[in-house]
Design a protein around this motif. Structure first.
Motif, mmCIF file in Angstrom:
data_model
loop_
_atom_site.group_PDB
_atom_site.id
_atom_site.type_symbol
_atom_site.label_atom_id
_atom_site.label_comp_id
_atom_site.label_asym_id
_atom_site.label_seq_id
_atom_site.Cartn_x
_atom_site.Cartn_y
_atom_site.Cartn_z
ATOM 1 N N UNK A 6 0.828 -1.207 0.000
ATOM 2 C CA UNK A 6 0.000 0.000 0.000
ATOM 3 C C UNK A 6 0.860 1.254 0.000
ATOM 4 N N UNK A 7 1.961 1.182 0.741
ATOM 5 C CA UNK A 7 2.884 2.318 0.759
ATOM 6 C C UNK A 7 3.408 2.572 -0.653
ATOM 7 N N UNK A 8 3.761 1.481 -1.363
ATOM 8 C CA UNK A 8 4.293 1.650 -2.722
ATOM 9 C C UNK A 8 3.204 2.146 -3.671
ATOM 10 N N UNK A 9 1.959 1.646 -3.514
ATOM 11 C CA UNK A 9 0.869 2.113 -4.381
ATOM 12 C C UNK A 9 0.639 3.600 -4.174
ATOM 13 N N UNK A 10 0.668 3.989 -2.893
ATOM 14 C CA UNK A 10 0.477 5.401 -2.591
ATOM 15 C C UNK A 10 1.580 6.234 -3.244
ATOM 16 N N UNK A 11 2.815 5.729 -3.172
ATOM 17 C CA UNK A 11 3.925 6.445 -3.802
ATOM 18 C C UNK A 11 3.736 6.538 -5.308
ATOM 19 N N UNK A 12 3.308 5.415 -5.916
ATOM 20 C CA UNK A 12 3.088 5.424 -7.361
ATOM 21 C C UNK A 12 2.011 6.446 -7.713
ATOM 22 N N UNK A 13 0.942 6.495 -6.903
ATOM 23 C CA UNK A 13 -0.112 7.469 -7.146
ATOM 24 C C UNK A 13 0.418 8.890 -7.090
ATOM 25 N N UNK A 14 1.293 9.158 -6.124
ATOM 26 C CA UNK A 14 1.860 10.499 -6.008
ATOM 27 C C UNK A 14 2.722 10.826 -7.218
ATOM 28 N N UNK A 15 3.404 9.789 -7.757
ATOM 29 C CA UNK A 15 4.244 10.046 -8.926
ATOM 30 C C UNK A 15 3.397 10.382 -10.146
ATOM 31 N N UNK A 16 2.254 9.669 -10.297
ATOM 32 C CA UNK A 16 1.334 10.025 -11.389
ATOM 33 C C UNK A 16 0.811 11.443 -11.187
ATOM 34 N N UNK A 17 0.525 11.745 -9.906
ATOM 35 C CA UNK A 17 -0.096 13.024 -9.584
ATOM 36 C C UNK A 17 0.794 14.196 -9.979
ATOM 37 N N UNK A 18 2.095 14.116 -9.643
ATOM 38 C CA UNK A 18 2.936 15.281 -9.908
ATOM 39 C C UNK A 18 3.218 15.451 -11.391
#
Lengths: 470, 101
Positions: A107-119
């Motif tokens: 989940x931590x990695x998914x959240x990080x991936x989401x943030x990378x898409x976001x920026x």
């Protein structure tokens, strides 16, 4: 043009997150710590990929759904750095159920991936979907200590406010679509209609919840106090900074706040945020809560850069964001080490200097840096942001920022006072510190001291990457 | 039926949802109100797509994504509610008061 190659880091990270999740089902529970190692190593590998691609020229993918520019790469770097360090911290956190280590790490990695898409998103559709990927994973992470009622309650409040803010933002996006005819982020008309203005304000409110800006900050102290502390660390750094990145992309370049008369609103929210954060922090007796209010106040300083809206303000936000990662990791790593033994009350810090002088010194440096005292790195960041406000002729923002920094010294020193001038409450034995907490501390000290004394390389790096692809 | 009709319905849905979120005390009630707000955005998107911008598919695509994401969000919310109900035995937000400062 379908250009999936540009998304390589995100795709690799998502794939590895799935692999961690699957490995959780196969591995016996005694080996579950391997999964944390697998997770932080995968985040570190992706971080290396992003750093290697820093010099790559800016380009667009799939029409204009996302852009890969140096601005986005910079914020991907801060996000991944925070993610690696928080995963290291969770290796030394005892209260996490070992049965679900893989789920936590994934989940931590998914959240990080989401943030990378976001920026890197340049379309509100992608902004919405990636923000939800981040939020939904964070809701679960915040409530991960399932049998701890505080963790449940914090997660529930976080969820209710998060879902509410998503709904507001989505309504704003729908109005934006009506006014502009597309969800792409493109420079809007010179004279906006009322619908477009309402849309922009609603979208700003949605982002404001995620970045815990006053008066939309109520969830933050509760969620931070309830969540497991590695998650608190993550929440106080990565999503906040990534939200600022999107805010800068949307309101800094595409819809310049000045052009739309939103500048006064943003400036007002900025002053309100730092004042509320600092003055509520005075009365806190729980360290996690105190740090939550401190991070609300820090968001207020960052927002000055956005309210100014000049290139220098943009650089100031990026500079401060990078330093903020180091400062906050240091503070939270020490808090975790102390809290694992004595709980998270302020009295747990009593006499820390006599028990573990090193920890007390790191904590002091990071707190002074958060307060913005020279020659530490936080001072450089604040100096940059405040001078951008003066340069743009917005003296009241700079004055409010300086006054707030002065006031914040008081509550940061409450912790320092307890560490150095009180007798240890129970026993004076040295604190037991896990090996992975040292990783976080090393980064914090290096960042806070090195960039405070010698900030030139960081400033050069920031001004080289402060270019947005419109 | 003109665009104005649809927009009025959407605005009403949004306001009813907003009112519900602010006044409901039960978590399930708040969740339902949030769903109303999401669906107000969907009505808006569908209406704009049909009346103002019929040439593309951006609006309807976004509406479909919103439906999916809202469902995922509710699933997580209900899971959190189950956990909290098991520990505290209540679904009313005024009873969630362990955390305060």
């Amino acid at each position: 043009m379908l250009n999936l190659g540009l998304l390589r880091p995100e795709l690799i990270l998502s794939g590895l997150a799935l692999a961690v999740m699957l490995a959780d089902m196969v591995l016996p529970p005694t080996r579950s710590r391997w999964l944390y190692h697998l997770a932080w190593i995968s985040a570190a590998v992706v971080l290396a990929l992003v750093v290697c691609a820093l010099a790559q020229p800016a380009s667009r993918g799939t029409g204009s759904l996302w852009v890969v520019d140096s601005f986005g790469q910079f914020f991907k770097m801060t996000t991944l750095l925070a993610s690696v360090l928080c995963l290291l911290l969770s290796l030394d956190y005892q209260a996490l159920p070992s049965r679900h280590a893989g789920t936590f790490a994934a989940l931590m990695l998914f959240s990080t991936a989401g943030l990378m898409y976001l920026v890197s998103a340049s379309d509100l559709t992608l902004v919405f979907v990636s923000l939800e990927l981040v939020s939904i994973s964070s809701f679960v992470l915040a409530g991960f200590e399932r049998s701890n009622p505080k963790s449940n309650e914090g997660a529930m409040k976080y969820f209710l406010f998060g879902a509410f803010s998503s709904a507001i933002m989505v309504f704003g996006i729908s109005l934006y679509f009506g006014a502009v005819g597309t969800t792409k982020l493109a420079p809007g008309p010179a004279a906006p209609g009322p619908m477009l203005l309402l849309a922009l304000v609603l979208i700003f409110l949605g982002f404001g919840f995620k970045a815990s800006l006053a008066p939309m900050h109520f969830w933050a102290p509760d969620a931070y106090e309830g969540a497991p502390i590695p998650v608190t660390t993550f929440l106080s750094i990565a999503p906040k900074l990534a939200t600022f990145a999107v805010l800068l992309r949307v309101y800094g370049t595409i819809f310049p706040a000045a052009q739309y008369g939103l500048q006064a609103l943003v400036g007002l929210i900025s002053v309100l945020t730092m004042t509320v954060g600092n003055f509520t922090a005075f009365f806190q007796n729980d360290v996690k809560r105190l740090l939550a209010y401190s991070s609300i106040a820090q968001a207020g300083y960052l927002l000055i850069g956005l309210a100014v809206g000049t290139p220098m303000g943009l650089e100031g936000v990026m500079l401060y964001a990078f330093i903020y990662v180091a400062m906050n990791i240091g503070v939270f790593a020490v808090t975790q080490a102390v809290g694992e033994e004595g709980g998270y009350g302020l009295d747990a810090f009593d006499g820390l200097s006599k028990r573990s002088l090193g920890l007390a010194l790191v904590m002091t440096f990071c707190l002074l840096s958060l307060a913005g005292i020279p020659p530490l790195a936080g001072f450089m960041g604040k100096l940059y942001i405040f001078s951008s406000a003066i340069e743009a002729g917005r003296y009241w923002l700079a004055v409010a920022g300086v006054l707030n920094s002065v006031a914040s010294v008081y509550f940061y020193f409450r912790i320092v006072d307890r560490m150095f001038f009180r007798a240890p409450s129970a026993d004076g034995s040295p604190l037991r510190v896990g090996p992975y907490i040292y990783g976080g501390l090393a980064v914090a000290v290096a960042g806070v001291l090195f960039f405070g004394v010698y900030p030139e390389p960081l400033i050069a790096g920031v001004s080289a990457s402060a270019h947005l692809l419109p | 039926m003109t665009l104005a009709h649809y927009l009025t319905v959407a605005a009403l849905l949004f306001l009813i949802g907003l009112f519900g979120v602010l006044t409901r005390r039960n978590v399930i009630g708040i969740l339902m109100s949030i769903e109303l707000m999401f669906n107000a955005a969907n009505v808006n998107l569908a209406a704009f797509d049909r009346f103002l911008h019929p040439e593309g598919v951006a609006g309807t695509t976004l509406a479909l994504l919103i439906i999916t994401v809202a469902a995922a969000e509710v699933v997580v919310g209900l899971a959190l509610l189950m956990a909290i109900h098991r520990n505290l035995g209540t679904a009313y937000v005024e009873d969630f008061n362990l955390l305060k400062g």
